[in-house]
Design an enzyme around this catalytic site. Sequence first.
Site, mmCIF file in Angstrom:
data_model
loop_
_atom_site.group_PDB
_atom_site.id
_atom_site.type_symbol
_atom_site.label_atom_id
_atom_site.label_comp_id
_atom_site.label_asym_id
_atom_site.label_seq_id
_atom_site.Cartn_x
_atom_site.Cartn_y
_atom_site.Cartn_z
ATOM 1 N N GLY A 44 0.794 -1.234 0.000
ATOM 2 C CA GLY A 44 0.000 0.000 0.000
ATOM 3 C C GLY A 44 0.822 1.276 0.000
ATOM 4 N N ARG A 99 -21.226 -17.935 -15.659
ATOM 5 C CA ARG A 99 -21.536 -17.834 -17.088
ATOM 6 C C ARG A 99 -20.945 -16.550 -17.667
ATOM 7 N NH1 ARG A 99 -27.793 -18.692 -17.083
ATOM 8 N NH2 ARG A 99 -27.417 -17.999 -14.982
ATOM 9 N N ILE A 130 -7.796 -10.079 -10.997
ATOM 10 C CA ILE A 130 -8.274 -9.628 -12.314
ATOM 11 C C ILE A 130 -9.765 -9.348 -12.213
ATOM 12 C CG2 ILE A 130 -8.666 -10.393 -14.699
ATOM 13 C CD1 ILE A 130 -5.966 -11.888 -14.439
ATOM 14 N N LEU A 131 -10.194 -8.220 -12.779
ATOM 15 C CA LEU A 131 -11.614 -7.856 -12.731
ATOM 16 C C LEU A 131 -12.266 -8.216 -14.068
ATOM 17 C CD1 LEU A 131 -11.055 -4.429 -10.957
ATOM 18 C CD2 LEU A 131 -12.029 -6.504 -9.925
ATOM 19 N N HIS A 147 0.964 0.040 -13.298
ATOM 20 C CA HIS A 147 1.695 -1.132 -13.769
ATOM 21 C C HIS A 147 3.201 -0.819 -13.761
ATOM 22 C CE1 HIS A 147 2.544 -4.820 -15.754
ATOM 23 N NE2 HIS A 147 3.140 -4.190 -16.766
ATOM 24 N N GLU A 198 -8.709 -6.747 -21.041
ATOM 25 C CA GLU A 198 -7.421 -7.365 -21.356
ATOM 26 C C GLU A 198 -6.401 -6.881 -20.313
ATOM 27 O OE1 GLU A 198 -4.469 -7.521 -25.119
ATOM 28 O OE2 GLU A 198 -6.461 -6.651 -25.442
ATOM 29 N N ASP A 200 -3.424 -5.425 -18.297
ATOM 30 C CA ASP A 200 -2.324 -4.472 -18.537
ATOM 31 C C ASP A 200 -2.307 -3.990 -19.993
ATOM 32 O OD1 ASP A 200 -1.552 -4.854 -15.886
ATOM 33 O OD2 ASP A 200 -0.200 -6.498 -16.400
ATOM 34 N N LYS A 226 8.799 2.314 -7.699
ATOM 35 C CA LYS A 226 7.741 2.754 -6.775
ATOM 36 C C LYS A 226 7.879 4.236 -6.425
ATOM 37 C CE LYS A 226 6.223 -1.432 -4.396
ATOM 38 N NZ LYS A 226 5.732 -1.911 -3.100
#
Length: 244
Positions: A44, A99, A130-131, A147, A198, A200, A226
């Site tokens: 974080g 589904r 992953i969403l 990223h 998709e 990144d 970072k």
Amino acid sequence: MSADTYESFEWKIPLKRHASGKPEETPETPQHSLRLGVLISGSGSNLQALIDAIENKQLTEAEIALVVSNNANAYGVQRALKHNVPVIYLPWVRHTGTRTGEMPESETRLTALLQLFKVDLIVLAGWMRILSAAFLEQFPQQVINLHPALLPDDGTGHIYTTQDGTQIPVFRGLHAVKQALDAGVKVTGSTVHYVTPEVDAGPVICREEVAIVPGDTEESLHERIKAVEHRLIVEAVRMCKSNI
Ligand code: GRF
């Protein structure tokens, strides 16, 4: 009192009211503060960068409405608690057999939380899940991700051209920092981009190159990346605010 007569409250500190009853606008209470939902899974440090920028008034356009962590032990949870930022642990169930077009249970819960807290912009800051397309469709141009590598402007393709004209591969997915080291490239970086189904591969909001130096390890390089990200994420939120 019936359920219909409940008064509805917002998770927000109300604006000070002038004697006239109208909200009093001060520099501390900008009119349309962008309500961020920050999703984390680990350390974080980027969440911390947002908290600091808001507390130091370097980022006056936004407030953190909610932090969601899929990991109860994430250090980012402690960072949020320390700064009195609402934070919720949302156990993430890996979905099986959903589904096509249907949202998995965890995403349904996440959606309800983001809506309850009236989130305008979802920031994936070290979020390791992953969403689905169905989830993302609910929030068009409202989900951004950090990223730790360089993506081309439109986010797609497999080649990135660095500022000095060198072509390098695009490193996606897990261990993008290690991938850059293993590939022997001289430059990598960080990108903030809109999230598309998709992984990144969404349009870039901002990005910055970071030089790889002799002797770099995955840890040393990621630390320098970072440091750049902590500036980029604040800049990206500001840019999103002006687009919303
Ligand atoms: C960042 O390097 C980000 O690019 C990647 O995960 C890392 C999160 O770091 N997606 P932190 O949890 O914000 O410290």
